[in-house]
Design a protein around this motif. Structure first.
Motif, mmCIF file in Angstrom:
data_model
loop_
_atom_site.group_PDB
_atom_site.id
_atom_site.type_symbol
_atom_site.label_atom_id
_atom_site.label_comp_id
_atom_site.label_asym_id
_atom_site.label_seq_id
_atom_site.Cartn_x
_atom_site.Cartn_y
_atom_site.Cartn_z
ATOM 1 N N VAL A 25 0.892 -1.157 0.000
ATOM 2 C CA VAL A 25 0.000 0.000 0.000
ATOM 3 C C VAL A 25 0.929 1.205 0.000
ATOM 4 O O VAL A 25 1.754 1.356 0.899
ATOM 5 C CB VAL A 25 -0.909 0.012 1.247
ATOM 6 C CG1 VAL A 25 -1.708 1.299 1.315
ATOM 7 C CG2 VAL A 25 -1.829 -1.199 1.244
ATOM 8 N N ALA A 26 0.847 2.049 -1.032
ATOM 9 C CA ALA A 26 1.804 3.143 -1.147
ATOM 10 C C ALA A 26 1.137 4.446 -1.570
ATOM 11 O O ALA A 26 0.278 4.463 -2.444
ATOM 12 C CB ALA A 26 2.882 2.781 -2.174
ATOM 13 N N ALA A 27 1.589 5.526 -0.920
ATOM 14 C CA ALA A 27 1.139 6.863 -1.303
ATOM 15 C C ALA A 27 1.959 7.301 -2.502
ATOM 16 O O ALA A 27 3.157 7.056 -2.569
ATOM 17 C CB ALA A 27 1.351 7.829 -0.143
ATOM 18 N N ASP A 28 1.298 7.938 -3.459
ATOM 19 C CA ASP A 28 2.043 8.391 -4.639
ATOM 20 C C ASP A 28 1.717 9.830 -5.030
ATOM 21 O O ASP A 28 2.019 10.257 -6.124
ATOM 22 C CB ASP A 28 1.813 7.451 -5.823
ATOM 23 C CG ASP A 28 0.369 7.412 -6.277
ATOM 24 O OD1 ASP A 28 -0.445 8.227 -5.796
ATOM 25 O OD2 ASP A 28 0.056 6.579 -7.129
ATOM 26 N N GLY A 29 1.097 10.571 -4.123
ATOM 27 C CA GLY A 29 0.756 11.957 -4.420
ATOM 28 C C GLY A 29 -0.605 12.144 -5.064
ATOM 29 O O GLY A 29 -1.155 13.226 -5.039
ATOM 30 N N ARG A 30 -1.151 11.075 -5.659
ATOM 31 C CA ARG A 30 -2.481 11.139 -6.283
ATOM 32 C C ARG A 30 -3.476 10.274 -5.545
ATOM 33 O O ARG A 30 -4.613 10.140 -5.956
ATOM 34 C CB ARG A 30 -2.394 10.670 -7.738
ATOM 35 C CG ARG A 30 -1.527 11.530 -8.609
ATOM 36 C CD ARG A 30 -1.511 11.005 -10.018
ATOM 37 N NE ARG A 30 -1.479 9.533 -9.993
ATOM 38 C CZ ARG A 30 -0.949 8.777 -10.926
ATOM 39 N NH1 ARG A 30 -0.402 9.328 -11.962
ATOM 40 N NH2 ARG A 30 -0.960 7.473 -10.835
ATOM 41 N N GLY A 31 -3.029 9.634 -4.482
ATOM 42 C CA GLY A 31 -3.876 8.722 -3.730
ATOM 43 C C GLY A 31 -3.033 7.596 -3.174
ATOM 44 O O GLY A 31 -1.825 7.729 -3.009
ATOM 45 N N TRP A 32 -3.684 6.483 -2.914
ATOM 46 C CA TRP A 32 -3.033 5.316 -2.336
ATOM 47 C C TRP A 32 -3.260 4.118 -3.245
ATOM 48 O O TRP A 32 -4.389 3.767 -3.535
ATOM 49 C CB TRP A 32 -3.601 5.046 -0.953
ATOM 50 C CG TRP A 32 -3.235 6.114 0.013
ATOM 51 C CD1 TRP A 32 -3.857 7.317 0.189
ATOM 52 C CD2 TRP A 32 -2.136 6.095 0.896
ATOM 53 N NE1 TRP A 32 -3.212 8.039 1.142
ATOM 54 C CE2 TRP A 32 -2.142 7.308 1.607
ATOM 55 C CE3 TRP A 32 -1.132 5.169 1.184
ATOM 56 C CZ2 TRP A 32 -1.190 7.615 2.562
ATOM 57 C CZ3 TRP A 32 -0.197 5.475 2.149
ATOM 58 C CH2 TRP A 32 -0.233 6.685 2.825
ATOM 59 N N SER A 33 -2.182 3.487 -3.695
ATOM 60 C CA SER A 33 -2.309 2.331 -4.568
ATOM 61 C C SER A 33 -2.120 1.053 -3.758
ATOM 62 O O SER A 33 -1.432 1.037 -2.743
ATOM 63 C CB SER A 33 -1.287 2.384 -5.702
ATOM 64 O OG SER A 33 0.023 2.297 -5.194
ATOM 65 N N VAL A 34 -2.745 -0.019 -4.226
ATOM 66 C CA VAL A 34 -2.634 -1.335 -3.610
ATOM 67 C C VAL A 34 -2.196 -2.296 -4.702
ATOM 68 O O VAL A 34 -2.771 -2.316 -5.787
ATOM 69 C CB VAL A 34 -3.984 -1.794 -3.015
ATOM 70 C CG1 VAL A 34 -3.872 -3.192 -2.431
ATOM 71 C CG2 VAL A 34 -4.466 -0.805 -1.968
ATOM 72 N N ARG A 35 -1.162 -3.099 -4.398
ATOM 73 C CA ARG A 35 -0.664 -4.065 -5.383
ATOM 74 C C ARG A 35 0.100 -5.165 -4.669
ATOM 75 O O ARG A 35 0.533 -4.985 -3.533
ATOM 76 C CB ARG A 35 0.243 -3.397 -6.411
ATOM 77 C CG ARG A 35 1.520 -2.840 -5.817
ATOM 78 C CD ARG A 35 2.399 -2.163 -6.865
ATOM 79 N NE ARG A 35 3.547 -1.536 -6.264
ATOM 80 C CZ ARG A 35 4.669 -2.140 -5.925
ATOM 81 N NH1 ARG A 35 4.805 -3.435 -6.127
ATOM 82 N NH2 ARG A 35 5.670 -1.490 -5.375
#
Length: 87
Positions: A25-35
């Protein structure tokens, strides 16, 4: 490879008890992605609570699996679900 076939392949690999996986789960400046680590993005969420909820669910479904939360400031948190295997 079709999307359905790729997803079926990933489910087989992820479902194997001999594979330990990590859900990222990572923040990328546009939201939070899950992979899954080393895989394509499974979802994007507007807040960390939603993303962590989805990440926990995935980790529990694919035990043994780790959940890693990566924040923009570089801080990382990790939790483990299921028995961790020694490498």
């Amino acid at each position: 490879m079709s999307l359905a076939r790729r997803m079926e392949s990933e489910q087989h690999e992820v479902g194997s008890a001999t594979h330990q996986r990590r859900v990222i789960v990572a923040a990328d400046g546009r939201g939070w992605s899950v992979r899954f680590e080393g895989s394509h993005q499974l979802g994007r969420y507007s807040n960390v609570t939603q993303a962590i909820h989805r990440g926990r669910r995935l980790a529990r479904q694919h035990k043994p699996a780790g959940l890693v939360v990566r924040y923009l400031d570089g801080e990382e948190e990790e939790a483990w679900y299921g028995e961790r295997e020694d490498p």
